[in-house]
Enzyme design. Structure first.
Site, short mmCIF file in Angstrom:
data_model
loop_
_atom_site.label_atom_id
_atom_site.label_comp_id
_atom_site.label_asym_id
_atom_site.label_seq_id
_atom_site.Cartn_x
_atom_site.Cartn_y
_atom_site.Cartn_z
N TYR A 102 0.70 -1.40 0.01
CA TYR A 102 0.48 -0.20 0.43
C TYR A 102 0.87 1.27 -0.07
O TYR A 102 0.50 2.21 -0.57
CB TYR A 102 -1.25 0.31 1.11
CG TYR A 102 -2.48 -1.05 0.75
CD1 TYR A 102 -3.17 -0.24 -0.02
CD2 TYR A 102 -2.31 -2.04 0.91
CE1 TYR A 102 -3.88 -1.34 -0.52
CE2 TYR A 102 -3.46 -3.20 1.09
CZ TYR A 102 -4.45 -2.30 0.10
OH TYR A 102 -5.55 -3.24 0.04
N ASN B 2 -13.30 2.81 -7.00
CA ASN B 2 -12.03 3.19 -7.03
C ASN B 2 -11.61 4.31 -5.90
O ASN B 2 -11.97 5.17 -4.96
CB ASN B 2 -11.65 4.56 -7.88
CG ASN B 2 -11.70 4.33 -9.33
OD1 ASN B 2 -11.94 2.89 -9.68
ND2 ASN B 2 -12.15 5.45 -10.48
N ILE B 3 -9.98 3.68 -4.80
CA ILE B 3 -9.90 4.68 -3.81
C ILE B 3 -8.68 5.29 -4.60
O ILE B 3 -8.00 5.45 -3.33
CB ILE B 3 -9.10 2.75 -2.99
CG1 ILE B 3 -7.67 2.51 -3.90
CG2 ILE B 3 -10.30 2.23 -2.75
CD1 ILE B 3 -7.00 1.26 -2.85
N HIS C 198 -15.67 1.84 -1.36
CA HIS C 198 -13.99 1.04 -1.22
C HIS C 198 -13.33 2.09 -0.50
O HIS C 198 -12.06 0.75 -0.15
CB HIS C 198 -13.20 0.52 -2.17
CG HIS C 198 -14.42 -0.59 -3.37
ND1 HIS C 198 -13.99 -1.56 -4.53
CD2 HIS C 198 -15.62 -1.64 -2.69
CE1 HIS C 198 -15.29 -2.16 -4.69
NE2 HIS C 198 -16.14 -1.84 -3.85
N CYS D 8 -6.91 2.96 12.86
CA CYS D 8 -6.93 1.71 13.81
C CYS D 8 -7.56 0.53 14.09
O CYS D 8 -8.96 0.62 13.78
CB CYS D 8 -6.93 2.86 15.26
SG CYS D 8 -6.32 2.28 16.11
N CYS E 46 -1.21 4.56 15.40
CA CYS E 46 -2.16 5.49 15.66
C CYS E 46 -1.87 6.60 16.13
O CYS E 46 -0.85 6.27 17.44
CB CYS E 46 -3.76 5.10 16.38
SG CYS E 46 -5.12 5.89 16.92
N CYS F 67 -3.29 6.25 22.21
CA CYS F 67 -3.09 4.95 21.63
C CYS F 67 -2.40 4.00 20.78
O CYS F 67 -1.86 3.22 21.36
CB CYS F 67 -4.79 4.89 20.16
SG CYS F 67 -4.82 3.60 19.42
N THR G 128 -16.40 0.82 -15.59
CA THR G 128 -16.99 0.06 -14.72
C THR G 128 -17.58 -0.95 -15.29
O THR G 128 -17.89 -1.41 -15.70
CB THR G 128 -17.38 -0.04 -13.48
OG1 THR G 128 -17.79 -1.68 -12.65
CG2 THR G 128 -19.11 0.68 -13.89
N ARG H 157 -30.34 0.81 -21.45
CA ARG H 157 -30.75 1.59 -22.03
C ARG H 157 -29.62 1.75 -23.44
O ARG H 157 -29.74 2.08 -24.48
CB ARG H 157 -32.29 2.50 -22.37
CG ARG H 157 -33.00 2.11 -22.10
CD ARG H 157 -34.31 3.09 -21.38
NE ARG H 157 -34.02 4.12 -22.68
CZ ARG H 157 -35.20 5.50 -22.42
NH1 ARG H 157 -35.19 5.87 -21.48
NH2 ARG H 157 -34.84 6.40 -23.67
#
Length: 286
Positions: free
Chosen positions: A102, A141-142, A158, A166, A207, A212, A250, A286
């Site tokens: 990522y 899409n992200i 998404h 977190c 986080c 935290c 898509t 259509r």
């Protein structure tokens, strides 16, 4: 398919082909001509009357921006496909590898820009809002390119590459840091021979909420996860009131998004599909 839809399609087929089409060649021509209309004058007429337009977009709308999809042949990051990394199980087994994947995608996206499709959609929303008409973009899409292009009314079903969640306290936050944490600097190379960085969990994104320090994960919907119910409720509300739906870039194979436009079409609302090729949903529109 309703009886009326079936009858209408049959009548269109007969009108184009004539009732004496007996050869296989004529039958093939008949089937081709019976497909949904590509008459732009008809579309413009419907568009001009629409008050609330829902635009559903997918990976195809971002292709011209050079966004890798990691789908189909050759869609690998190192030796894995996205569906092998974009799962809760993969993250639990190897959060370092998933974060490398990522991180690579985030860094790639920071160098990408909206293409004419994103800009046209944003411009459509801007112009129509001045006429008291509304446009909502529902995207799978992200990459946030719709947002970069200026789209205001946007539902990212998404999630986003540039949001984190977190795993401890559940806090969701926008995050555009590059790199997202020091340990990922220079990591994430996609070549098959690249070794895993094996970054300790405590050095992965953490986080920043008071007290935290939980492990962050990308705020995206992974394979095997359900869509955010709040976002889904908002989508359903928009689809219930739209009087025109556009499907742009898509393949209509990823559920539940693949059912959005067919559901709109089933209640008699015009649906226009903008794609490079036919999809499993094409003949419902259509």
């Amino acid at each position: 398919m309703s009886f009326l839809q079936f009858t209408a399609r049959r009548l269109v087929s007969q009108a184009y082909c004539g009732l004496k089409a007996s050869s296989s060649k004529k039958q093939k021509f008949c089937l081709e001509m019976a497909r949904p209309s590509s008459n732009m004058a008809d579309f413009r007429e419907v568009f001009a009357k629409a008050k609330h337009i829902a635009i559903i977009t997918g990976a195809g709308v971002s292709a011209e921006s050079g966004v890798p999809t990691f789908r189909g042949a050759g869609g690998f990051w190192r030796k894995w496909q996205a569906q092998e990394l974009a799962t809760p199980e993969a993250f639990a087994r190897n959060p370092s590898r998933v974060w490398e994947f990522y991180h690579y995608r985030r860094e790639v996206m920071l160098s990408k820009h909206p293409n004419p499709a994103h800009i046209a959609i944003a411009e459509c929303e801007r112009r129509l809002s001045k006429q008291g008409r509304s446009v909502v973009v529902i995207t799978q899409n992200i990459d946030e390119l719709h947002r970069k292009a200026g789209t205001k009314h946007l539902l990212e079903i998404h999630g986003s590459l540039f949001k984190t969640r977190c795993t401890n306290c559940g806090n969701v936050a926008a995050n555009y840091k590059s790199p997202i944490c020091p340990a990922l600097a220079g990591k994430g190379a996609p070549e098959p021979e690249t070794e895993d960085a094996t970054i300790p969990v405590e050095d992965l994104p953490q986080c920043e909420e008071d007290g935290c320090n939980g492990l962050l994960r990308p705020h995206v919907v992974w394979f095997g996860e359900t869509l955010d119910p709040d976002v889904l409720t908002e989508v359903e509300k928009e689809l219930d009131i739209c009087d025109l739906c556009l499907v742009v870039g898509t393949s209509s194979v990823v559920y539940p998004a693949a059912m959005f436009a067919p559901q709109v079409s089933a209640r008699g609302v015009p649906v226009a599909e903008f794609n490079m090729e036919a999809t499993p949903a094409t003949n419902r529109f259509r």
